[in-house]
Design a protein around this motif. Structure first.
Motif, short mmCIF file in Angstrom:
data_model
loop_
_atom_site.label_atom_id
_atom_site.label_comp_id
_atom_site.label_asym_id
_atom_site.label_seq_id
_atom_site.Cartn_x
_atom_site.Cartn_y
_atom_site.Cartn_z
N VAL A 1 1.20 -6.64 0.10
CA VAL A 1 1.36 -5.62 1.18
C VAL A 1 0.38 -4.81 0.09
CG1 VAL A 1 2.67 -3.63 2.39
CG2 VAL A 1 3.91 -5.46 2.46
N ASP B 1 -3.22 -4.06 3.22
CA ASP B 1 -3.54 -2.44 3.30
C ASP B 1 -4.25 -2.31 2.47
OD1 ASP B 1 -1.39 -3.84 4.83
OD2 ASP B 1 0.28 -1.98 4.54
N GLU C 1 10.08 -2.22 5.92
CA GLU C 1 9.84 -1.17 5.96
C GLU C 1 9.79 -0.49 4.63
OE1 GLU C 1 11.41 2.78 7.45
OE2 GLU C 1 12.53 0.99 8.03
N ARG D 1 7.22 -1.79 1.99
CA ARG D 1 5.84 -1.25 2.55
C ARG D 1 5.68 0.92 1.81
NH1 ARG D 1 2.52 -3.63 6.09
NH2 ARG D 1 3.16 -5.55 7.06
N SER D 2 7.02 1.07 1.93
CA SER D 2 7.29 2.10 1.48
C SER D 2 6.82 2.02 0.13
CB SER D 2 8.14 3.51 1.55
OG SER D 2 9.11 2.23 1.92
N LYS E 1 3.48 1.18 -1.52
CA LYS E 1 2.33 2.51 -1.24
C LYS E 1 2.80 3.68 -1.87
CE LYS E 1 1.90 3.49 3.84
NZ LYS E 1 2.78 3.45 5.19
#
Lengths: 164, 882
Positions: free
Chosen positions: B448, B452, B491, B494-495, B498
């Protein structure tokens, strides 16, 4: 996100569903402890220990902090309260007019101390500083109704009236 | 940061903008009386004693120093007539309420309230004294709360909430009825770190382990290093008449800023435990007989010589200690390698994870340890991977909470269990992954990050090597597969990705759950890749953000024992033993020639050798392999084959019971030396008391035997050994034993200064995963881990810790418990194919369904007896409680 509630409720017979739906609404809002406590008191009539433990786990706030807040405000109750709340005025005017005897009489008749609830959970007796109805002194308030110009002889009738 | 100039009591000082007057005065050694302000805690403003006269912007007013920020040109007066009059009145109120029990109060002599009353020369007050008569709360074994002595300063409430994250106490009620207490007057339910006790300015909180065994002014205070976990907190031993009476903390010393856990603060009673071994013991006909030192030493040296003559030295195995000092471990490996002529040495941490040393050293070389553990306080993102911070390294948890408070750090926690880490972080992402899926989860996060473009890919490409392999290896990762295998939603992945790549400092801590997984080595390599990605991307001239990575080791000196080369493949300081030049250098230093039979295979395994009967004798210093080695039965089998065992220990451990000779060794309180903590910081121990009974320090015992065996081990003091370590271990070359008194030593920073950080080469390991499942007969999977309350023999012999946590337990998920009809607190049997153990059940959601957890820290429940592989299948059933 955040820590999950790892506590397991030991007594599964206690109904937590009302608390669950309250928390569903407030869970992700920071600083929502007081509204949660108010909603719980509205639903359960007081703040039951088991519900507070559940709230503590779900909101990730220690139970000690929650009770710290709850015991700070007079509006929260940790004991189950009666169906009717009797507020006996002990303000200056009522005091002069014999409020003390009124409270004693009530306490004797209901067989409870001030602040406690009768065994049949019908009445909770409380003393308040002033009800703002000094002209009717001595005065008591049962739920939303005010009873004035009482004496220790007549106050019993008020209780009997409500009971019947 | 803008600096403000002000004057306090005619002294010109400079303080950063936003500081309050109280803190500014404190930083400049100016005394302002006060009882509620504490530099570690948020400002409260409740005691009203720090009243001062403040002149700013031409106005003179009275202000509370702790609640008023400094301003340019401010003039503060601490002692005017008016100020003192106010202070005296406040004290009058406080003393009118306070139980003046100074003659019998343990706090007397170090009590803030008493000191201020004395300074102000308080006479009997004008007010009617209304003493409280609340009952004293003694509902737990270590802390006592006497609310009659409480002045409601709120320090304990803040310490509990802010530092420990627990919130076990709070203000209850309101007005005159306000007290410090628990909800519904329940017994104190907390980690018993004693933080409340440390910050209390009066005698309200008391240390029950002290009892009435001394007054503060009678104690001698000796700062030293805690002997339990790998954080290396500084503790202060208070001694009287040659015995340790209590442990206190000092906010100004060490890396822990006065924060301790229950073990550090209350686990000192083992030092004077009646169960200490006090004289050498020789086994005769299966029974231990006390012996004189000379006889025991002679017997051991004769026996070892016999064995060496018969079979050669390499049949003697040595197990070094994760609990002994660096100096002792250095001497131990030198003794084994020179006197015994064996390279068959190891320590338990290396037996558990032989790949770890090499990986850690490599990551040091690449510049990932620019900071000590304290660097965690500067983190903007915290990533705890497979480590239960709260249980394993609790004080690191305090540092992390500080980072959360000061830098609004975000938290990402990946663990197979729902571990508890109380904090106030705005973003707290929990990735509870299924066992065996840690590597694919990590690869998914990296995928990711790369896909991203959460990091500066161009920069990474140019300043690292092998980045293309990393890209191609993560290309193959299927996110949906990762999601399915790990049970963590995309989800959440991904968080987490980040948060991890946010600008600033990122701090990664990994631990037992990662290391002791079958894919541990690959996972750590991938973690290093992740760390490099973040580090390279976050670090620029404008943004000095760094990524650092720490490994949470188990014992106080688990790092040091490896640094000192008590492992088969490394000489001290990670010098490869197979390199001829290195060998020659060390031969010259030690003045010996390695005999031809020195075995130096990388894959050298003491256990394998012992299993095949190739180890005839075992020398164990300060370790208990029987309870600490993961596979208990395997090690028992090995030890059975060994004809002569020598153990140096303070207690009769399971291993010591099987020994032929046991030497009584002294504990940390009785010796000098150094420990190296899990963040590579070397700190100095100070001797507080003389050895208990006839015990000797481990290094003295080794020297005695070496001398008896005809070698010159003529060290007289620790400093001579540290001097030699400096020469032998390149990474310790900048080390000075004397300088340690003032400042701790952190070798990775010095190493980096010397070599500069290398260009990072990505390991780029393809994602792997395991299926971890129970079996038909044994449907649950057992995992073990640290306990906050216990750690080996030391805690088991400390009365206070035993009463805080008397029983070992097995954590069962509530669903599983319901299926098996097990209730919380039932006595249950945990059974695997290898054995069974009886313990209490703890029904919780901490362990997910299918997994049971047992702490491995209770010596009376040797959980390793059940374990024969990583993730051993077990079954659980209720048994009668007796």
């Amino acid at each position: 996100m955040g820590e999950i509630n790892t506590n397991v409720a030991e007594d599964e017979t206690f109904d937590l569903s009302k608390a669950e739906s309250i928390l569903e609404k407030y869970k992700h809002i920071r600083g929502s402890l007081i509204p949660v406590l108010q909603a719980i008191q509205f639903e359960y009539g007081y703040l039951p220990e088991k519900v507070i433990d559940f709230v503590s786990g779900e909101l990730n706030i220690s139970v000690n902090e929650i009770i710290g807040v709850a015991t700070f405000y007079a509006q929260f109750h940790l004991q189950q309260r009666g169906k009717h709340i009797i507020k006996a005025c002990s303000g200056t005017a009522c005091h002069v007019k014999g409020a003390k005897q009124i409270v004693e009489k009530l306490s004797e008749k209901l067989e409870v101390h001030v602040g406690d609830t009768t065994k049949d959970k019908l009445f909770t007796l409380e003393e308040v500083a002033c009800l703002g109805a000094c002209s009717l002194a001595p005065v008591i308030m049962v739920d939303e109704d005010v009873y004035g110009q009482l004496s220790h002889n007549t106050v019993g009738n008020v209780i009997d009236g409500i009971k019947s | 940061m803008k600096m403000i100039h002000l004057t306090i009591d005619d002294k010109s000082i400079i303080a950063p903008e936003g500081t309050n007057i109280f803190q500014a005065a404190l930083d400049n050694n100016i005394y302002i009386p006060g009882l509620c302000y504490h530099p570690k805690l948020s400002q409260f403003g409740g005691c009203r004693l720090c009243y001062v006269e403040v002149t700013e912007r031409k106005h003179t007013r009275h202000r509370f120093a702790c609640a008023h920020p400094v301003s340019e040109g401010m003039v503060v007066k601490v002692n005017t007539t008016e100020v003192n009059r106010h202070r005296k009145t406040v004290m009058e109120y406080l003393l009118a309420h306070h139980e003046l029990a100074c003659p019998t109060c343990n706090k007397s002599g170090e009590c803030g309230l008493q000191n201020i009353a004395h300074e102000l020369n308080m006479s009997p007050g004008r007010f009617k004294t209304v003493r409280m008569s609340a009952p004293v709360i003694r509902d737990n074994p270590v802390l006592e709360l006497n609310r009659n002595r409480c002045i409601l300063c709120g320090r304990c409430v803040s310490a509990c909430k802010e530092i420990e994250g627990v919130g076990a106490i709070d203000f209850q009620n309101r007005g005159f009825k306000t007290v410090i207490g628990t909800a519904f007057d329940r017994p104190l339910d907390c980690s018993f770190c004693g933080g409340c006790l440390a910050v209390c300015p009066t005698g309200a909180w008391q240390d029950r382990t002290l009892g009435f065994s001394g007054r503060p002014w009678e104690f001698e205070s000796i700062p030293t290093i805690c002997p339990y976990c790998s954080v290396g907190c500084t503790i202060v031993l208070n001694t009287k008449e040659g015995s340790v009476r209590r442990v206190v903390s000092n906010d100004k010393l060490g890396i822990n800023e006065g924060n301790l856990c229950v073990k550090g603060r209350f686990g000192h009673e083992f030092i004077h435990s009646p169960e200490r071994i006090k004289t050498p013991l020789i086994k005769k006909d299966g029974e231990f007989q006390p012996a004189r030192w000379e006889d025991a030493i002679e017997m051991v040296s004769d026996k070892l010589k016999q064995i060496m003559e018969k079979h050669g030295g390499n049949v003697i195995g040595g197990i070094g200690s994760e609990k002994c000092t660096n100096e002792e471990n250095y001497l131990f490996q030198k003794f084994c390698r020179t006197v015994l002529g064996t390279n068959c040495i190891d320590n338990i941490s290396n037996m558990k994870a032989p790949f770890l040393n090499g990986l850690l050293y490599k990551s040091v070389e690449r510049g990932f340890f620019t900071d000590s553990l304290k660097g965690i306080e500067n983190a903007n993102t915290l990533f705890f991977f497979g480590v239960d911070i709260t249980e394993a390294i609790p004080v690191v948890g305090c540092m992390a909470r500080k980072a959360i408070q000061l830098n609004s750090a975000n938290v990402v926690i990946a663990n197979p269990r729902n571990i508890i880490f109380k904090n106030t972080a705005k973003n707290d992402v929990r990735l509870t992954y299924s066992l065996g899926s840690q590597h694919i989860l990590l690869n998914a996060i990296i995928k990711v990050i790369i896909e991203d473009k959460l990091v500066d890919l161009k920069k990474i490409e140019s300043s690292t090597s092998n980045f293309s392999s990393l890209c191609s290896s993560v290309q193959n990762v299927s996110l949906s597969n990762a999601e399915q295998l790990s049970g963590v939603s995309l989800e959440m992945i991904r968080s987490a990705a980040k948060l991890l790549t946010k600008p600033g400092n990122c701090c990664i801590v990994y631990g037992k759950d990662v290391i002791e997984d079958p894919l541990g080595e690959d996972t750590i390599k991938t973690l290093l890749d992740l760390c490099a990605l973040i580090d390279v991307s976050n670090h620029s001239d404008i943004h000095p953000g760094r990524a650092s990575i720490f490994c949470s080791r188990y014992h106080n000196n688990s790092q040091g024992v490896n640094d000192m080369g008590v492992v088969p493949e490394f000489l001290p300081g990670y010098v490869d033993i197979n390199d001829a030049a290195n060998k020659e250098k060390i031969e010259k230093l030690w003045g010996i020639k390695f005999s031809g039979n020195i075995v130096s295979k990388n894959s050298f395994n003491l256990i394998d050798l012992a299993k095949n009967g190739n180890v005839k004798s075992l020398y164990v210093m300060g370790a208990d392999p029987l309870t600490e080695y993961p596979n208990g039965n395997e090690i028992r089998e090995c030890i059975k084959n060994i004809e002569f065992i020598v153990v140096q220990d303070s207690f009769m451990t399971e291993t010591a019971k099987l020994a032929d000779v046991v030497f009584p060794s002294s504990t940390f309180a009785e010796k000098e030396g150094t420990y190296t903590n899990t963040g590579f910081t070397t700190q100095r121990l100070n001797r507080a008391i003389s050895p208990v009974g006839n015990a000797k320090t481990d290094w003295e015992i080794i020297c005695d035997i070496a001398k008896k065996m005809g070698q010159s081990f003529s060290y007289r003091e620790i400093k001579e050994i540290t001097e030699e370590i400096k020469k032998a271990a390149p990474v310790y070359s900048g080390f000075s034993y004397d300088r340690l008194r003032r400042k701790e030593f952190h070798w990775p920073s010095l190493l980096l200064d010397k070599i500069g950080s290398n260009k990072y080469t990505f390991f780029a390991i393809r994602d792997k995963s395991l299926k971890v499942k129970g079996e038909k007969e044994f449907p649950l999977v057992l995992i073990t881990g640290a306990s906050m309350n216990h750690q080996g023999a030391y805690s088991a012999k400390s009365k206070a810790l035993v009463s805080v946590a008397p029983e070992c337990f097995v954590e069962i998920n509530d669903k599983d418990a319901k299926d098996m009809q097990i209730k919380n607190g039932d006595m249950v049997m945990v059974e695997s194919r290898q054995g069974k153990l009886k313990m209490r059940s703890k029904v919780t959601r901490k362990s997910p369904s299918g997994i049971v957890f047992v702490p491995d820290a209770y010596v009376n429940i040797p959980i390793n007896m059940l374990i024969y592989q990583e993730y051993t299948p077990v079954k659980i059933y209720t048994v009668l409680d007796n």
